[in-house]
Design a protein around this motif. Sequence first.
Motif, PDB file in Angstrom:
ATOM      1  N   LEU A   1      -1.741  -3.030  -8.441  1.00 51.45           N
ATOM      2  CA  LEU A   1      -0.932  -4.095  -9.035  1.00 51.45           C
ATOM      3  C   LEU A   1      -0.474  -5.100  -7.976  1.00 51.45           C
ATOM      4  O   LEU A   1      -0.507  -6.314  -8.197  1.00 51.45           O
ATOM      5  CB  LEU A   1       0.289  -3.498  -9.751  1.00 51.45           C
ATOM      6  N   PHE A   2      -0.062  -4.589  -6.819  1.00 51.15           N
ATOM      7  CA  PHE A   2       0.365  -5.499  -5.752  1.00 51.15           C
ATOM      8  C   PHE A   2      -0.810  -6.344  -5.252  1.00 51.15           C
ATOM      9  O   PHE A   2      -0.640  -7.504  -4.886  1.00 51.15           O
ATOM     10  CB  PHE A   2       0.985  -4.720  -4.586  1.00 51.15           C
ATOM     11  N   THR A   3      -2.000  -5.734  -5.213  1.00 43.89           N
ATOM     12  CA  THR A   3      -3.161  -6.505  -4.768  1.00 43.89           C
ATOM     13  C   THR A   3      -3.435  -7.652  -5.750  1.00 43.89           C
ATOM     14  O   THR A   3      -3.724  -8.776  -5.339  1.00 43.89           O
ATOM     15  CB  THR A   3      -4.391  -5.591  -4.638  1.00 43.89           C
TER      16      THR A   3
ATOM     17  N   LEU B   1      -1.178  -9.073  -7.821  1.00 45.28           N
ATOM     18  CA  LEU B   1      -0.072 -10.038  -7.839  1.00 45.28           C
ATOM     19  C   LEU B   1       0.050 -10.802  -6.519  1.00 45.28           C
ATOM     20  O   LEU B   1       0.097 -12.037  -6.505  1.00 45.28           O
ATOM     21  CB  LEU B   1       1.251  -9.312  -8.126  1.00 45.28           C
TER      22      LEU B   1
END
Lengths: 575, 199
Positions: free
Chosen positions: B14-16, B18
């Motif tokens: 998810l961080f990648t 976003l």
Amino acid sequence: MTANGLIQIALFSAIVLLVTRPLGGYMTRVFNGDYVFLTPILRPIEMLFYKLAGVDEKDDQHWLRYGGAMLMFSVAGFALLYAILRLQGYLPFNPQGFGAVEPMLAFNTAISFVTNTNWQNYGGETTLSYFTQMAGLTVHNFVSAATGIALAMAFIRGFSRASAKGLGNFWVDLTRCSLYVLLPVSIVVGLFFIWQGMPQTLGAYVNATTIEGAHQTIAVGPVASQEVIKMFGTNGGGFFNANSTHPFENPNAITNLVQMVLIFAIGAALTNVFGRMVKNEWQGWALFGTMSVLFLVGALIAYHFEAAGNPNITALGVDQAASALQAGGNMEGKDVRFGIANSALFATVTTDASCGAVNAWHDSFTPLAGLVPLVNMELGEIIFGGVGSGLYGMLLFAIVAVFIAGLMVGRTPEYVGKKIEGYDVKMTALAIIILPFSILGFTALASSLPFGVSSIANAGPHGFSEILYGFSSTTANNGSAFGGLTGNTPFYNITLGLAMAIGRFGMIVPMLAVAGSLGRKKLVASSVGTFPTDSGLFVAILTAVILIVGGLTFFPALSLGPIVEHFSMIHGTLY
Amino acid sequence: MLKDIRPAIVLLALFTLLLGLAYPLGMTRVAGALFPHQAEGSLIEKNGIVIGSEIIGQTFTGEKYFHGRPSATTGTDDKGNSIALPNNAANSMGSNLGPTNKALIERIKNEVEKLKAENPNAAIPVDMVTTSASGFDPDITPAAALFQMPRVAKARNLDPAKVEALINQFTKPRTLGIIGEPAVNVLKLNMALDSEAVK
């Protein structure tokens, strides 16, 4: 040194002071889960993340589990980044057509960004695709910083909680930090940076025909979005090889000032978070004061020696005196728009914190000015420090300081209401000893092996400084370099990679053990016998402890490098 | 421990998405709309051809141009060997020579001799003999510009006072009078000289 130079240093310090309390207040509310002005926008995203990841916000983690979660996240991040580096030839956003990064270099780079070090054995514009820079490196610029801050929050909770089993939830701290603290600032300041001249494009490198008809290729890319978090998260890995010396990474004096403030902002704010969480903001200001003293001493030493210049260059008839028409001083490896004061200040700031971005080449500094970044890193980067790691490093020294003060008066030491006992002191000592163990051990190894010595670029004592700097920078997770050292060799890719991992995780585990131990203890009310740790006397003792521990450990090595070189330079001995 | 495997993998993904894609790509879109000139690299075009970037130094060798600072950047020749290529804006680097390195002092000695021949009367400003940090410093100090002024005025048959006026005009002072150092952008100054010649 000029009056203007000193005013610029004072101006920078004043801005950091002004940022500390508001940002500290905001971060305290974020980590406590309180309402902030961004909550209406970000809370739904935060909840969605927890839902998809199966995270229960209320799940309070024991220190072992907190540390385990952190390690697991780091391992996953390492694996994904390594894969991106190896596969970038097949991935999109690669207008220059860069192929796979070599395995050893990919290993070193992946560790480097996961540990918030951002040591670079590669040149960004000659090695990495835009996809790697964005989906690989930019992501770790955020999450490795958020990891450090999360760990600091866990450590703070060890002091602020009483009789508690848990230290908080790593996943919640990580997510809140990334969403509420790092991302909003990156968007706003990133746009400011673009306005000031930083590129933000996915287009290929530009081919220009210069006025005199020569060909010039100009590397561009999505620079600003990475640059801002590079500083705010004290990462320091440049988009380009030349880092913040590059006009595209640091177009002018204002972006330079903002970058330096970004480096210190979170480290300074966390002292205030600490004070708020232990319900006495002066405890935070005492740490802030200690950091400020050490910072100012370093900045003035570096500025003094850089402004004095290199006597061997003066002897050739070159004018190094400051005037209205030039900054003067030692301009080798510096750009005109920054001059001497801002280059010396930046070098001090970037190594006080674990940033490692550079706006001038430390390798070309005069010896004693180059000593300042070395010492800053060897003290463990606790002067505002890396985001999170600076605070927990400083708190470990605070424990040593109250322990020593306790020995002097024969009382069990206390710190912010917690009794400091044998186990805590042992673990603290372990966390602190990791640093010299790795720095001096690897430096000794590299200095005595032929493939360690063959990488140095400058002969004589300066060559030794290059090796010492390399292992200081990687162990302390700084990432700046005496750039002459050729790090992209199998020996250095592996040893520097190991130094980064040891420096990061070797310190975190005992630190969390201390936090867990402290969290389980009761809060004791302070009495007349309690040593006041929010006083000027404590600032003095803490400063002395830091300098004695760091000084005694590293003085012999520093004598062989920068100190010998200083006397060589004065006597005109060249190598 | 095992129950933390899922959040490790899912949150990283998810961080990648976003922070690694949505954020930089979104910033690129906004930058293209708000600051297209800067976002592309502050490029200067002349008759449809890009002649450089406002904030990237380029090489000048002619007598009639102000010269930028020495540069330590390298490039590769046809055979793939590393060669000196000053102001190579696709391979930024500094010299990384230490203060007691013979190579540094020798290099500066050579530069000093050349400059003394050019202008024997003036003191040599330090930025003219030291390599820049980026390898393509766009600026020189006002001292370095004034040092070169007689040569440029002579080569162009211009009144030195006029050239000096141009230097003053293109000297960017400290921001708010305090921050940074006074600097002269070499490319802009040379372009102004050329357009002066056309008049």
